[in-house]
Motif scaffolding. Structure first.
Motif, PDB file in Angstrom:
ATOM      1  N   UNK A 126       0.851  -1.192   0.000  1.00  0.00           N
ATOM      2  CA  UNK A 126       0.000   0.000   0.000  1.00  0.00           C
ATOM      3  C   UNK A 126       0.884   1.239   0.000  1.00  0.00           C
ATOM      4  N   UNK A 127       0.400   2.285  -0.684  1.00  0.00           N
ATOM      5  CA  UNK A 127       1.166   3.531  -0.718  1.00  0.00           C
ATOM      6  C   UNK A 127       0.263   4.716  -0.373  1.00  0.00           C
ATOM      7  N   UNK A 128       0.902   5.805   0.042  1.00  0.00           N
ATOM      8  CA  UNK A 128       0.144   6.981   0.472  1.00  0.00           C
ATOM      9  C   UNK A 128       0.061   8.016  -0.642  1.00  0.00           C
ATOM     10  N   UNK A 129      -0.448   9.207  -0.308  1.00  0.00           N
ATOM     11  CA  UNK A 129      -0.660  10.258  -1.300  1.00  0.00           C
ATOM     12  C   UNK A 129       0.632  10.799  -1.914  1.00  0.00           C
ATOM     13  N   UNK A 130       1.754  10.494  -1.278  1.00  0.00           N
ATOM     14  CA  UNK A 130       3.034  10.971  -1.803  1.00  0.00           C
ATOM     15  C   UNK A 130       3.825   9.867  -2.502  1.00  0.00           C
ATOM     16  N   UNK A 131       3.225   8.680  -2.585  1.00  0.00           N
ATOM     17  CA  UNK A 131       3.883   7.573  -3.282  1.00  0.00           C
ATOM     18  C   UNK A 131       4.830   6.774  -2.424  1.00  0.00           C
ATOM     19  N   UNK A 142      -2.675  -6.611 -28.261  1.00  0.00           N
ATOM     20  CA  UNK A 142      -3.316  -6.685 -29.575  1.00  0.00           C
ATOM     21  C   UNK A 142      -4.816  -6.630 -29.394  1.00  0.00           C
ATOM     22  N   UNK A 143      -5.277  -6.994 -28.186  1.00  0.00           N
ATOM     23  CA  UNK A 143      -6.674  -6.811 -27.801  1.00  0.00           C
ATOM     24  C   UNK A 143      -6.836  -5.452 -27.140  1.00  0.00           C
ATOM     25  N   UNK A 144      -7.893  -4.753 -27.465  1.00  0.00           N
ATOM     26  CA  UNK A 144      -8.204  -3.460 -26.842  1.00  0.00           C
ATOM     27  C   UNK A 144      -6.977  -2.548 -26.892  1.00  0.00           C
ATOM     28  N   UNK A 145      -6.580  -1.978 -25.756  1.00  0.00           N
ATOM     29  CA  UNK A 145      -5.404  -1.092 -25.743  1.00  0.00           C
ATOM     30  C   UNK A 145      -4.213  -1.793 -25.102  1.00  0.00           C
ATOM     31  N   UNK A 146      -4.135  -3.120 -25.254  1.00  0.00           N
ATOM     32  CA  UNK A 146      -3.094  -3.909 -24.591  1.00  0.00           C
ATOM     33  C   UNK A 146      -1.676  -3.553 -24.993  1.00  0.00           C
ATOM     34  N   UNK A 147      -1.479  -3.159 -26.249  1.00  0.00           N
ATOM     35  CA  UNK A 147      -0.127  -2.820 -26.705  1.00  0.00           C
ATOM     36  C   UNK A 147       0.389  -1.591 -25.963  1.00  0.00           C
ATOM     37  N   UNK A 148      -0.437  -0.549 -25.899  1.00  0.00           N
ATOM     38  CA  UNK A 148      -0.018   0.677 -25.204  1.00  0.00           C
ATOM     39  C   UNK A 148       0.206   0.413 -23.715  1.00  0.00           C
ATOM     40  N   UNK A 149      -0.660  -0.417 -23.119  1.00  0.00           N
ATOM     41  CA  UNK A 149      -0.471  -0.748 -21.704  1.00  0.00           C
ATOM     42  C   UNK A 149       0.833  -1.498 -21.486  1.00  0.00           C
ATOM     43  N   UNK A 150       1.118  -2.452 -22.348  1.00  0.00           N
ATOM     44  CA  UNK A 150       2.365  -3.213 -22.222  1.00  0.00           C
ATOM     45  C   UNK A 150       3.567  -2.283 -22.274  1.00  0.00           C
ATOM     46  N   UNK A 151       3.527  -1.322 -23.173  1.00  0.00           N
ATOM     47  CA  UNK A 151       4.633  -0.372 -23.300  1.00  0.00           C
ATOM     48  C   UNK A 151       4.750   0.489 -22.049  1.00  0.00           C
ATOM     49  N   UNK A 152       3.616   0.972 -21.547  1.00  0.00           N
ATOM     50  CA  UNK A 152       3.646   1.814 -20.346  1.00  0.00           C
ATOM     51  C   UNK A 152       4.191   1.053 -19.140  1.00  0.00           C
ATOM     52  N   UNK A 153       3.701  -0.169 -18.948  1.00  0.00           N
ATOM     53  CA  UNK A 153       4.229  -0.975 -17.841  1.00  0.00           C
ATOM     54  C   UNK A 153       5.700  -1.305 -18.068  1.00  0.00           C
ATOM     55  N   UNK A 154       6.042  -1.606 -19.331  1.00  0.00           N
ATOM     56  CA  UNK A 154       7.422  -1.944 -19.633  1.00  0.00           C
ATOM     57  C   UNK A 154       8.384  -0.828 -19.306  1.00  0.00           C
ATOM     58  N   UNK A 155       8.001   0.399 -19.636  1.00  0.00           N
ATOM     59  CA  UNK A 155       8.855   1.544 -19.319  1.00  0.00           C
ATOM     60  C   UNK A 155       9.057   1.660 -17.814  1.00  0.00           C
ATOM     61  N   UNK A 202      -1.490  -1.094  -4.202  1.00  0.00           N
ATOM     62  CA  UNK A 202      -2.765  -0.429  -3.930  1.00  0.00           C
ATOM     63  C   UNK A 202      -2.533   0.918  -3.237  1.00  0.00           C
ATOM     64  N   UNK A 203      -3.274   1.915  -3.715  1.00  0.00           N
ATOM     65  CA  UNK A 203      -3.142   3.227  -3.117  1.00  0.00           C
ATOM     66  C   UNK A 203      -4.090   4.234  -3.737  1.00  0.00           C
ATOM     67  N   UNK A 204      -3.978   5.509  -3.365  1.00  0.00           N
ATOM     68  CA  UNK A 204      -4.954   6.524  -3.768  1.00  0.00           C
ATOM     69  C   UNK A 204      -4.742   7.094  -5.166  1.00  0.00           C
ATOM     70  N   UNK A 205      -3.615   6.813  -5.808  1.00  0.00           N
ATOM     71  CA  UNK A 205      -3.329   7.430  -7.110  1.00  0.00           C
ATOM     72  C   UNK A 205      -3.541   6.438  -8.241  1.00  0.00           C
ATOM     73  N   UNK A 206      -3.949   6.957  -9.397  1.00  0.00           N
ATOM     74  CA  UNK A 206      -4.174   6.114 -10.573  1.00  0.00           C
ATOM     75  C   UNK A 206      -2.839   5.661 -11.167  1.00  0.00           C
ATOM     76  N   UNK A 207      -2.892   4.577 -11.913  1.00  0.00           N
ATOM     77  CA  UNK A 207      -1.690   4.050 -12.542  1.00  0.00           C
ATOM     78  C   UNK A 207      -1.087   5.070 -13.506  1.00  0.00           C
ATOM     79  N   UNK A 208       0.247   5.090 -13.531  1.00  0.00           N
ATOM     80  CA  UNK A 208       1.072   5.914 -14.405  1.00  0.00           C
ATOM     81  C   UNK A 208       1.068   7.392 -14.039  1.00  0.00           C
ATOM     82  N   UNK A 209       0.426   7.766 -12.939  1.00  0.00           N
ATOM     83  CA  UNK A 209       0.593   9.117 -12.413  1.00  0.00           C
ATOM     84  C   UNK A 209       1.950   9.170 -11.694  1.00  0.00           C
TER      85      UNK A 209
END
Length: 421
Positions: A97-102, A180-193, A136-143
């Motif tokens: 778990x993480x807080x508002x400051x990461x 290749x399904x939905x936006x999976x390629x972009x997600x893979x790249x974002x997680x990969x980075x 798990x925490x209060x901020x959305x992914x990739x913020x």
């Protein structure tokens, strides 16, 4: 009445030669009927390799399946049939778990994760599927806040694995299923980075489907260390250019398949011959959806055909433990076939005697022409992998012809191994 019997014979303790025995069937009646089945087995001089040269992945989530009461038996069964890639379900990932400051708050919970890893790591490689669910925490992914927490969490996780004695080549992160399904390629790249930023040495697995374009693959490439493209989209009548590109990256390439109506597909064509198709293309891994990942009862059709019901994909059945199937045994046979092909290739490379030139030429032709003929059973020949207009009679004839060819080629391999060694 008629039933089929599938008999497995463990020949590891037998010396080479001809072995004979009798299987006796005895009916449970007052006036019993007895049938003796003579069995003759030829044990060849060359054994299968001690270490299996091909990866096998089956996405067998026992904990959420009808085998949940038999986890140890299911694991033994998977390993004995060649499974050496284990996908860790998201519920086993370490929880943080993480807080508002990461900042990570409190201790990371590795309890369920460690249980899974310790049980499986000695028998193969682990893929951490949808691993990000554990953070798990209060901020959305990739913020920026999530990125900070994600980086700290991954570093702690990788350090924990290192403390357990587990090296980078024993696991990989599997952030997105079937890009290749939905936006999976972009997600893979974002997680990969994000993973690369946390630890450039941590490996990433991706299983792109045919819908992923060449441009998609090129964009993903910097963030993939193990490719596992879908068989239909890359190995059959299309996708050859994309497969060639994946090979050009120099990274390990496996394949997998997930076709509906699977219980009606040819055990030799769809299942066993995938190993020959993988060998033909120079791939080092293969797999199928799925060993047992479903809550449906595999004996029935409770929810209809996928996506309403997933029973049709299941390779095994549930009784008092694991009940096998011809399809599951065919996969195991394919793993052994791949091992024999690998042994033949190695024997050719090791043989320096000019007197073996004839056998090297025969082996070269076998590894090219005979392998491709059997590989074609896996969706490339005119008969396909399911009963056609000729019905089950024609289907049986096709299967028998395929089986005769496999026996012929296996015997040729065994004989060539003797000559080359």
């Amino acid at each position: 009445d008629v039933r089929q019997l599938w008999i497995n014979v463990n020949t590891k303790v037998l010396s080479p030669g001809i072995w004979k025995g009798i299987i006796r069937l005895h009916s449970l009646e007052v006036k019993a009927t007895q049938i003796d089945i003579p069995v003759t087995i030829k044990v060849w001089q060359n054994a299968l390799p001690q270490k299996q040269p091909v990866r096998l992945c089956l996405w067998g989530f026992v904990n959420s399946s009808y085998l949940k009461d038999y986890p140890e038996e299911a694991l033994r069964d998977k390993i004995s049939h060649g499974t050496n890639v284990f996908v860790e379900p998201p519920e086993f990932d370490p929880v943080a778990k993480f807080d508002n400051e990461g900042n990570i708050v409190g201790n990371i919970d590795f309890s369920k994760h460690d249980e899974f890893v310790k049980t499986h790591i000695k028998d193969g490689l682990i893929l951490f599927l949808a691993y990000q669910a554990g953070l798990r925490g209060p901020a959305a992914q990739f913020t920026p806040v999530w990125e900070k927490a994600h980086k700290s969490w991954l570093k702690a996780w990788i350090a924990h694995l290192k403390d357990m004695g587990i090296t980078y080549d024993q696991y990989a992160f599997y952030p997105v299923d079937e890009p290749g399904l939905n936006n999976g390629v972009d997600l893979l790249i974002d997680y990969g980075k994000s993973i690369r930023d946390a630890d450039p040495k941590a490996r990433i697995y991706a299983d792109p489907i045919g819908a992923a374009s060449m441009d998609d693959l090129k964009r993903m490439a910097p963030y993939v260390d193990i490719w596992c493209p879908n068989r239909s989209g890359y190995l059959l009548n299309e996708g050859q250019d994309k497969l060639a590109y994946l090979k050009s990256t120099g990274k390990p390439i496996w394949t997998y398949e997930c076709i509906g109506n699977a219980k009606h597909l040819s055990p030799i064509g769809y299942y066993r011959s995938q190993a020959w198709l993988s060998w033909h293309y120079g791939l080092t891994g293969m797999g199928f959806w799925t060993y047992c990942t479903s809550s449906d009862d595999p004996w029935f059709m409770p929810g209809g055909i996928y996506p309403n019901g997933t029973y049709d994909y299941l390779l095994i059945y549930e009784g008092k433990g694991v009940v096998s199937s011809k399809r599951w045994e065919a996969i195991h046979d394919g793993v052994e076939d791949y091992g024999m092909l690998n042994e033949l290739k190695n024997a050719m490379a090791m043989s320096k005697d000019n007197s073996t030139l004839k056998y090297k030429e025969e082996a070269t032709q076998l590894l090219k022409d005979d392998v491709f003929e059997i590989a074609r059973y896996c969706g490339l020949d005119k008969y396909g992998m399911e009963p056609g207009l000729g019905g089950m009679k024609e289907y049986r004839q096709v299967e028998d012809a395929r089986w005769d060819k496999i026996k012929e080629v296996r015997r040729k391999i065994a004989q060539l191994l003797i000559e080359l060694k």
